[in-house]
Design a protein around this motif. Sequence first.
Motif, PDB file in Angstrom:
ATOM      1  N   GLY A  93      25.235  36.066  51.009  1.00 45.33           N
ATOM      2  CA  GLY A  93      26.045  34.937  49.881  1.00 45.33           C
ATOM      3  C   GLY A  93      25.830  35.293  49.155  1.00 45.33           C
ATOM      4  N   PRO A  94      25.043  34.359  48.693  1.00 46.49           N
ATOM      5  CA  PRO A  94      24.433  34.432  47.146  1.00 46.49           C
ATOM      6  C   PRO A  94      25.046  36.195  46.318  1.00 46.49           C
ATOM      7  CG  PRO A  94      23.383  32.759  48.387  1.00 46.49           C
ATOM      8  CD  PRO A  94      23.968  33.680  48.962  1.00 46.49           C
ATOM      9  N   GLY A  95      24.327  37.242  46.961  1.00 43.41           N
ATOM     10  CA  GLY A  95      23.403  37.923  46.484  1.00 43.41           C
ATOM     11  C   GLY A  95      25.525  39.031  46.476  1.00 43.41           C
ATOM     12  N   LEU A  96      26.192  38.541  47.404  1.00 44.73           N
ATOM     13  CA  LEU A  96      27.278  39.618  47.403  1.00 44.73           C
ATOM     14  C   LEU A  96      28.136  38.622  46.578  1.00 44.73           C
ATOM     15  CD1 LEU A  96      27.787  39.160  51.548  1.00 44.73           C
ATOM     16  CD2 LEU A  96      26.929  40.855  49.868  1.00 44.73           C
ATOM     17  N   VAL A 138      30.984  43.129  39.493  1.00 45.61           N
ATOM     18  CA  VAL A 138      31.317  44.813  39.713  1.00 45.61           C
ATOM     19  C   VAL A 138      32.834  44.311  39.539  1.00 45.61           C
ATOM     20  CG1 VAL A 138      31.392  46.654  41.332  1.00 45.61           C
ATOM     21  CG2 VAL A 138      28.988  45.415  40.852  1.00 45.61           C
ATOM     22  N   PHE A 139      33.505  43.315  40.812  1.00 41.81           N
ATOM     23  CA  PHE A 139      34.650  43.332  40.638  1.00 41.81           C
ATOM     24  C   PHE A 139      35.738  42.395  40.197  1.00 41.81           C
ATOM     25  CE2 PHE A 139      32.681  45.436  44.821  1.00 41.81           C
ATOM     26  CZ  PHE A 139      33.040  46.565  45.148  1.00 41.81           C
ATOM     27  N   GLY A 140      34.911  41.983  39.592  1.00 41.41           N
ATOM     28  CA  GLY A 140      35.607  40.539  39.526  1.00 41.41           C
ATOM     29  C   GLY A 140      36.129  39.299  39.962  1.00 41.41           C
ATOM     30  N   VAL A 141      35.723  39.356  41.206  1.00 44.82           N
ATOM     31  CA  VAL A 141      36.389  38.613  42.236  1.00 44.82           C
ATOM     32  C   VAL A 141      35.757  37.278  43.073  1.00 44.82           C
ATOM     33  CG1 VAL A 141      38.131  40.655  43.671  1.00 44.82           C
ATOM     34  CG2 VAL A 141      35.588  40.484  44.668  1.00 44.82           C
ATOM     35  N   ASP A 142      36.357  36.429  43.789  1.00 39.04           N
ATOM     36  CA  ASP A 142      35.195  35.217  43.971  1.00 39.04           C
ATOM     37  C   ASP A 142      34.939  35.714  45.523  1.00 39.04           C
ATOM     38  OD1 ASP A 142      34.746  32.983  44.839  1.00 39.04           O
ATOM     39  OD2 ASP A 142      36.125  31.865  45.248  1.00 39.04           O
ATOM     40  N   ALA A 143      33.699  36.028  46.090  1.00 35.22           N
ATOM     41  CA  ALA A 143      33.551  36.594  47.357  1.00 35.22           C
ATOM     42  C   ALA A 143      33.132  35.262  47.489  1.00 35.22           C
ATOM     43  CB  ALA A 143      32.875  37.819  47.460  1.00 35.22           C
ATOM     44  N   ALA A 144      33.690  34.553  48.443  1.00 33.28           N
ATOM     45  CA  ALA A 144      33.255  33.438  49.082  1.00 33.28           C
ATOM     46  C   ALA A 144      33.446  33.911  50.481  1.00 33.28           C
ATOM     47  CB  ALA A 144      33.130  32.112  48.725  1.00 33.28           C
ATOM     48  N   TRP A 145      32.719  32.708  51.272  1.00 34.39           N
ATOM     49  CA  TRP A 145      33.291  33.249  53.223  1.00 34.39           C
ATOM     50  C   TRP A 145      33.932  31.393  53.435  1.00 34.39           C
ATOM     51  CZ3 TRP A 145      31.849  29.755  57.399  1.00 34.39           C
ATOM     52  CH2 TRP A 145      32.868  31.009  58.586  1.00 34.39           C
ATOM     53  N   HIS A 146      35.544  31.939  53.490  1.00 34.81           N
ATOM     54  CA  HIS A 146      36.484  30.732  54.130  1.00 34.81           C
ATOM     55  C   HIS A 146      36.561  30.998  55.699  1.00 34.81           C
ATOM     56  CE1 HIS A 146      37.380  30.830  49.686  1.00 34.81           C
ATOM     57  NE2 HIS A 146      37.492  32.127  49.616  1.00 34.81           N
ATOM     58  N   SER A 147      36.409  29.833  56.046  1.00 32.65           N
ATOM     59  CA  SER A 147      36.665  29.787  57.506  1.00 32.65           C
ATOM     60  C   SER A 147      38.357  29.543  57.306  1.00 32.65           C
ATOM     61  CB  SER A 147      36.627  28.192  58.039  1.00 32.65           C
ATOM     62  OG  SER A 147      36.834  27.359  57.665  1.00 32.65           O
ATOM     63  N   SER A 148      39.125  30.553  57.370  1.00 29.90           N
ATOM     64  CA  SER A 148      40.362  30.715  57.681  1.00 29.90           C
ATOM     65  C   SER A 148      40.821  31.674  59.240  1.00 29.90           C
ATOM     66  CB  SER A 148      41.145  31.862  56.652  1.00 29.90           C
ATOM     67  OG  SER A 148      40.759  32.659  56.560  1.00 29.90           O
ATOM     68  N   GLN A 158      38.721  39.461  54.703  1.00 29.69           N
ATOM     69  CA  GLN A 158      37.972  38.112  53.692  1.00 29.69           C
ATOM     70  C   GLN A 158      37.502  39.488  52.475  1.00 29.69           C
ATOM     71  OE1 GLN A 158      36.451  34.990  54.402  1.00 29.69           O
ATOM     72  NE2 GLN A 158      37.119  34.644  57.229  1.00 29.69           N
ATOM     73  N   THR A 159      37.826  38.744  50.867  1.00 33.35           N
ATOM     74  CA  THR A 159      36.408  39.128  50.108  1.00 33.35           C
ATOM     75  C   THR A 159      34.754  40.009  50.094  1.00 33.35           C
ATOM     76  OG1 THR A 159      38.487  38.246  48.656  1.00 33.35           O
ATOM     77  CG2 THR A 159      36.480  39.421  47.919  1.00 33.35           C
ATOM     78  N   ILE A 160      34.388  38.894  50.809  1.00 33.15           N
ATOM     79  CA  ILE A 160      33.185  38.861  50.880  1.00 33.15           C
ATOM     80  C   ILE A 160      32.937  40.301  52.007  1.00 33.15           C
ATOM     81  CG2 ILE A 160      32.928  36.908  52.659  1.00 33.15           C
ATOM     82  CD1 ILE A 160      30.517  36.337  51.474  1.00 33.15           C
ATOM     83  N   ASP A 161      33.661  40.334  52.943  1.00 34.77           N
ATOM     84  CA  ASP A 161      33.348  41.591  53.832  1.00 34.77           C
ATOM     85  C   ASP A 161      33.461  42.441  53.757  1.00 34.77           C
ATOM     86  OD1 ASP A 161      32.707  39.578  56.206  1.00 34.77           O
ATOM     87  OD2 ASP A 161      34.466  39.766  56.328  1.00 34.77           O
ATOM     88  N   TRP A 162      34.344  42.632  51.926  1.00 40.41           N
ATOM     89  CA  TRP A 162      34.983  44.214  51.220  1.00 40.41           C
ATOM     90  C   TRP A 162      33.487  44.215  50.462  1.00 40.41           C
ATOM     91  CZ3 TRP A 162      37.697  47.837  53.229  1.00 40.41           C
ATOM     92  CH2 TRP A 162      38.622  47.207  54.676  1.00 40.41           C
ATOM     93  N   VAL A 163      33.051  43.089  50.280  1.00 40.38           N
ATOM     94  CA  VAL A 163      31.910  43.233  48.827  1.00 40.38           C
ATOM     95  C   VAL A 163      31.123  43.696  49.716  1.00 40.38           C
ATOM     96  CG1 VAL A 163      30.540  42.094  47.732  1.00 40.38           C
ATOM     97  CG2 VAL A 163      32.740  42.212  46.929  1.00 40.38           C
ATOM     98  N   LEU A 164      30.441  43.156  51.082  1.00 40.59           N
ATOM     99  CA  LEU A 164      29.399  43.828  51.912  1.00 40.59           C
ATOM    100  C   LEU A 164      29.319  44.708  52.106  1.00 40.59           C
ATOM    101  CD1 LEU A 164      27.247  43.313  53.199  1.00 40.59           C
ATOM    102  CD2 LEU A 164      28.243  42.253  54.809  1.00 40.59           C
TER     103      LEU A 164
END
Length: 136
Positions: A68-71, A78-88, A93-99
Amino acid sequence: MDSSKRQPATDRPAQVGWNPFTRIAFRFCFVYFGLYCVIQPMFVLVLLGGMAFQLPPDLLMWQHTALGPGLAWVGRTVFGVDAAWHSSGSGDQTIDWVLEFCLLVFAWSRPPRGRHSIAVAPTTGGWPDGSCWSSG
């Protein structure tokens, strides 16, 4: 028949190496899909079957906790987005695309180690002989 014109019979076929494109494609696919299978929780669910439902839910999301912290840093930098996991409940999710981006970059930039060619041994029937995994 004239025996001087016959070629001597050989038992072994000539060794054939992989061309550079095949070698690069094999290494890329092996690293990318290997890491993908280790990191994604859906493969753990499939392998464990019914026992997976007895595991704590947080255990199956270890990659978001550990990476999580590295992502988040890659997402911000790199992308200028908030890549955090949300239990939606959404798997997109954005964090999955960054991964996925990080896996692709790692798989592509992984330098070859050891030998620079994969030789096919005559005893393996056309399969690589494993010398590509050795360190020298």
